[in-house]
Design an enzyme around this catalytic site. Structure first.
Site, PDB file in Angstrom:
ATOM      1  N   CYS A   2     -26.001 -35.825 -40.788  1.00 48.76           N
ATOM      2  CA  CYS A   2     -24.555 -35.867 -40.547  1.00 48.76           C
ATOM      3  C   CYS A   2     -23.903 -37.764 -41.354  1.00 48.76           C
ATOM      4  CB  CYS A   2     -23.613 -35.675 -40.054  1.00 48.76           C
ATOM      5  SG  CYS A   2     -23.708 -33.738 -39.459  1.00 48.76           S
ATOM      6  N   ARG A  27     -30.283 -38.008 -47.306  1.00 51.42           N
ATOM      7  CA  ARG A  27     -30.033 -38.108 -46.150  1.00 51.42           C
ATOM      8  C   ARG A  27     -30.392 -37.232 -45.902  1.00 51.42           C
ATOM      9  NH1 ARG A  27     -27.615 -42.439 -42.302  1.00 51.42           N
ATOM     10  NH2 ARG A  27     -27.226 -41.062 -40.505  1.00 51.42           N
ATOM     11  N   TRP A  74     -24.737 -31.839 -42.066  1.00 54.54           N
ATOM     12  CA  TRP A  74     -25.834 -31.150 -41.561  1.00 54.54           C
ATOM     13  C   TRP A  74     -25.657 -30.420 -40.651  1.00 54.54           C
ATOM     14  CZ3 TRP A  74     -29.994 -31.359 -38.019  1.00 54.54           C
ATOM     15  CH2 TRP A  74     -30.981 -30.273 -38.699  1.00 54.54           C
ATOM     16  N   ASN A  99     -20.214 -37.397 -36.768  1.00 50.07           N
ATOM     17  CA  ASN A  99     -21.343 -37.163 -36.276  1.00 50.07           C
ATOM     18  C   ASN A  99     -22.178 -37.084 -35.314  1.00 50.07           C
ATOM     19  OD1 ASN A  99     -24.181 -37.293 -37.086  1.00 50.07           O
ATOM     20  ND2 ASN A  99     -24.084 -39.796 -37.552  1.00 50.07           N
ATOM     21  N   GLY A 100     -23.120 -36.446 -35.109  1.00 54.54           N
ATOM     22  CA  GLY A 100     -23.252 -36.330 -32.871  1.00 54.54           C
ATOM     23  C   GLY A 100     -23.143 -35.031 -32.585  1.00 54.54           C
ATOM     24  N   GLU A 479     -50.726 -34.234 -41.360  1.00 56.43           N
ATOM     25  CA  GLU A 479     -49.357 -34.567 -42.057  1.00 56.43           C
ATOM     26  C   GLU A 479     -49.621 -33.846 -42.742  1.00 56.43           C
ATOM     27  OE1 GLU A 479     -46.784 -36.175 -41.755  1.00 56.43           O
ATOM     28  OE2 GLU A 479     -46.620 -37.366 -44.473  1.00 56.43           O
ATOM     29  N   LYS A 483     -46.191 -31.661 -44.486  1.00 57.42           N
ATOM     30  CA  LYS A 483     -45.909 -31.474 -46.095  1.00 57.42           C
ATOM     31  C   LYS A 483     -45.435 -30.759 -47.190  1.00 57.42           C
ATOM     32  CE  LYS A 483     -44.342 -34.903 -46.317  1.00 57.42           C
ATOM     33  NZ  LYS A 483     -44.360 -36.567 -45.199  1.00 57.42           N
ATOM     34  N   GLU A 486     -42.661 -28.284 -45.408  1.00 56.95           N
ATOM     35  CA  GLU A 486     -41.493 -28.916 -45.446  1.00 56.95           C
ATOM     36  C   GLU A 486     -40.714 -28.924 -47.211  1.00 56.95           C
ATOM     37  OE1 GLU A 486     -40.487 -32.414 -44.210  1.00 56.95           O
ATOM     38  OE2 GLU A 486     -42.035 -33.181 -45.451  1.00 56.95           O
ATOM     39  N   HIS A 502     -62.239 -22.423 -32.441  1.00 51.02           N
ATOM     40  CA  HIS A 502     -61.959 -22.053 -31.343  1.00 51.02           C
ATOM     41  C   HIS A 502     -60.414 -20.992 -31.201  1.00 51.02           C
ATOM     42  CE1 HIS A 502     -64.817 -24.346 -28.478  1.00 51.02           C
ATOM     43  NE2 HIS A 502     -64.800 -24.946 -29.948  1.00 51.02           N
ATOM     44  N   LYS A 601     -32.796 -36.942 -44.067  1.00 52.79           N
ATOM     45  CA  LYS A 601     -33.716 -37.958 -43.815  1.00 52.79           C
ATOM     46  C   LYS A 601     -33.753 -38.662 -42.549  1.00 52.79           C
ATOM     47  CE  LYS A 601     -36.286 -41.013 -46.232  1.00 52.79           C
ATOM     48  NZ  LYS A 601     -37.653 -40.378 -45.834  1.00 52.79           N
TER      49      LYS A 601
HETATM   50  C1  F6R Z   1     -41.340 -35.093 -42.636  1.00 50.98           C
HETATM   51  C2  F6R Z   1     -40.671 -36.630 -42.618  1.00 50.98           C
HETATM   52  C3  F6R Z   1     -40.275 -36.261 -40.744  1.00 50.98           C
HETATM   53  C4  F6R Z   1     -39.233 -37.656 -40.458  1.00 50.98           C
HETATM   54  C5  F6R Z   1     -39.487 -37.495 -39.205  1.00 50.98           C
HETATM   55  C6  F6R Z   1     -38.909 -38.918 -38.303  1.00 50.98           C
HETATM   56  O1  F6R Z   1     -41.879 -36.020 -44.322  1.00 50.98           O
HETATM   57  O2  F6R Z   1     -40.648 -37.353 -43.208  1.00 50.98           O
HETATM   58  O3  F6R Z   1     -40.712 -35.193 -39.945  1.00 50.98           O
HETATM   59  O4  F6R Z   1     -40.766 -38.489 -40.391  1.00 50.98           O
HETATM   60  O5  F6R Z   1     -38.007 -36.610 -39.185  1.00 50.98           O
HETATM   61  O6  F6R Z   1     -38.109 -39.856 -39.367  1.00 50.98           O
HETATM   62  P1  F6R Z   1     -38.234 -41.435 -38.815  1.00 50.98           P
HETATM   63  O7  F6R Z   1     -39.689 -41.773 -39.372  1.00 50.98           O
HETATM   64  O8  F6R Z   1     -37.151 -41.819 -39.264  1.00 50.98           O
HETATM   65  O9  F6R Z   1     -37.767 -41.207 -37.596  1.00 50.98           O
END
Ligand code: F6R
Length: 606
Positions: A2, A27, A74, A99-100, A479, A483, A486, A502, A601
């Site tokens: 948000c 975001r 969001w 927001n929150g 990671e 990627k 998501e 295991h 974001k």
């Molecule tokens: C995945 C991604 C998220 C962020 C996570 C932390 O591609 O971008 O997993 O890494 O939400 O966000 P930050 O780094 O902004 O604290």
């Protein structure tokens, strides 16, 4: 996540607010809306979907007035519907954006329903509109109304309200969610992210927890948590007006993958002293004070932290633990032996990481923030900031911020290794030289989209995929899986290659893709044995390795290579094919690459 915006000035407020909402678009959100006041009337427009839906609605039915608030939502409480979109209105008199999360909203809602209030949405936020309305109906002034509302609510919030009774002002408050006031001669604006108002003004006041303010054209009257007038410093922020330009690429993510050579070379420069040594910006005595580190982060930043642990322990011999930020403060961690909390965050606003930072600070740890957004809360509130110089990252999936975080972590490991006497000057220089070769290697790795296309085609037809690696390539495997899932919504998991046998190996059946990062080191032989075990059970093996290792796995269905590099540099260089694989798979499946479903974001709720 948000985002909230507010404006009091001379221009049509809806235009200014819409423009600012576009700057928060990266975001991630699911609906948006604006409310304005004109001639004592409240006007509201809300739409589900992208900002262009709201924009189209406003083109047909513009909102008049020079005072307004806006919101990108969001969903947390209540589905994605127009009724749940903000602004929320009470009695046709008050509109709010929030927001929150209001933690005690259910109790407040129950009280208001008994008093005859009818709720239109399923959100926690709507109670705020009714609480303001209740206060104004009882004859409260804006400041008194703020005090009354804030005395009743609990939780994390940044909020803004407008009311018919006070058509020239905005009422705002914050607690644990960021909120800044932007000032210039002919306007005052507010935003949950300074980036959203950087095109209007760079003169900004960051409100503190518990602050509340009444904002009129040209003035901001601020009070602290004890309701006393507060003088907050005006700072000039460096946030550049957000570049919303894809620079000729199809997606921001594609552009950001290509920007990684620059991001890494800019970050290396920031980590290098004037004499050319990797110091990570530290004086020697500050490095000496770092004796035991806990790394706290979320998502991709957490995986960067896990890679950082391998480096710091190996190069500097300093003990490191890594924890997901959302768990840390709730599990009564024993902090006594730790000297330093290292917070890693692209946005600098992830609430979980911020709260973990506050906890670590209160426990007496020195806080170091590895942060990409320079004026963010974590950047402002950590004791020492190690900046990643990746530039604004707009694609929701982190790419260049991740490799820039790794660059900082490796620099810190080298600086600590030298300070501890575990690296000679010559050895540190050799590592520096390896780092200096990264931008070139990454530039080449980025040019290999075509090599990866057939793999993406294969993955786009899979229900599940597994990623393996050993050493620093194990967190990279996690990671890579994050990627892929998501962006393309293909189920994916990352495992330590040696752990496969295991349990996870039970999931291997005919045709399941197993993607393995095989590093240029002795462990590669063991990794290849693990791959054989998967292949023997029907897996389609896909290998990521360096150019000179390209024939090392003769049973691989596909092999992707990256330019030759050392073991230490491998997670940085191999991150590129991992990102491209996810990007191309998502593109092939036609998912929303830059704003994947359900994601945001910067995640400013717990
Ligand atoms: C995945 C991604 C998220 C962020 C996570 C932390 O591609 O971008 O997993 O890494 O939400 O966000 P930050 O780094 O902004 O604290």
């Amino acid at each position: 996540m948000c985002g909230i915006i507010g404006y009091v000035g001379a221009e049509p407020a809806a235009d200014v607010v819409l423009d600012s909402l576009r700057r928060l678009e990266y975001r991630g959100y699911d609906s948006s809306g604006i409310a304005t006041i004109d001639n004592g009337n409240l006007h509201v427009s809300r739409a589900v979907g992208k900002i262009k839906m709201l924009s189209a609605q406003l083109a047909v039915s513009p909102l008049p007035g020079t005072v307004g608030i806006g919101h990108t939502r969001w969903a947390t409480h209540g589905g994605v519907t127009e009724l749940n979109a903000h602004p929320h209105v009470a009695g046709g008199h008050v509109a709010i954006v929030h927001n929150g999360i209001i933690e005690n909203y259910a109790d407040i809602k129950a009280r208001l329903i008994v008093a005859g209030v009818v709720f239109l949405s399923d959100t926690d936020s709507e109670v705020l509109a009714h609480l303001f309305h209740e206060a104004f109906t009882a004859g409260k002034t804006p400041v008194d109304a703020l005090d009354q509302v804030l005395s009743e609510i609990k939780g994390a919030f940044a909020l803004a309200a407008i009311a018919k009774q006070y058509p020239d002002c905005l009422m705002v408050a914050r607690n644990a969610s960021p909120l800044a006031i932007g000032l210039s001669d002919d306007l005052v604006c507010i935003a949950s992210d300074a980036v959203a108002m950087a095109h209007l003004t760079r003169r900004v006041i960051y409100l503190k927890d518990g602050d509340r303010a009444v904002i009129r054209k040209g003035e901001a009257e601020i009070y602290d948590i004890d309701q006393q007038p507060a003088n907050r410093e005006i700072v000039t922020v460096s946030a550049a007006p957000m570049l919303v330009d894809k620079g000729g690429y199809r997606h921001f993510m594609e552009k950001e993958i290509h920007e990684q050579s620059d991001a890494i070379s800019n970050t290396i420069s920031a980590m290098t002293s004037e004499t050319g040594a990797i110091t990570a910006g530290f004086e020697t005595e500050h490095l000496a004070a770092i004796k035991h580190i806990v790394i706290l982060a979320a998502g991709t930043s957490f995986y960067a932290g896990q890679i950082g642990r391998y480096w710091i322990e190996q190069i500097a011999g300093i003990p490191v633990s890594v924890e997901v930020a959302s768990e840390y403060r709730y599990r009564s961690p024993v902090t006594a032996s730790y000297t330093t909390a290292l917070l890693i965050s692209q946005s600098g606003e992830s609430l979980d990481t911020m709260k973990a930072m506050e906890f670590a600070k209160a426990a007496g740890l020195t806080t170091l923030g590895i942060v990409n957004v320079p004026d963010s809360t974590i950047a402002r509130e950590s004791d020492i900031v190690l900046p990643t110089r990746a530039g604004p990252e707009i694609g929701v999936a982190s790419t260049k911020a991740f490799t820039a975080q790794l660059t900082v972590l490796l620099s810190l490991a080298i600086a600590l290794g030298q300070q501890r006497g575990r690296l000679s000057i010559a050895e540190a220089d050799a590592l520096h030289a390896q780092m200096m070769s990264l931008p070139g290697a990454i530039g080449q790795a980025v040019s290999r989209f075509d090599e990866i296309r057939p793999i993406a085609h294969r993955l786009s037809r899979s229900h599940s995929a597994f990623f393996l690696g050993r050493g620093t390539l194990f967190p990279l495997a996690c990671e890579a899986a994050l990627k892929l899932k998501e962006l393309s919504y293909v189920h994916a998991e990352g495992f330590a290659a040696g752990e496969m046998k295991h349990g996870p190996i039970a999931l291997i059946e005919e045709g399941v893709p197993v993607i393995c990062f095989v590093g240029p080191n002795e462990l590669s032989k063991k990794t290849i044995s693990n791959l054989r075990e998967a292949e023997a059970r029907g897996a389609d093996v896909i290998v990521v390795c360096t150019d000179s290792m390209k024939d090392i796995v003769d049973f691989a269905e596909f092999t992707v290579t990256v330019p030759d590099c050392t073991e230490l540099m491998a997670p940085l260089v191999m991150a590129i094919p991992a990102q491209i694989m996810a990007y191309l798979t998502a593109s092939e499946k036609g998912t929303d690459v830059d704003q994947p479903r359900n994601l945001a974001k910067s995640v400013t709720v717990e």
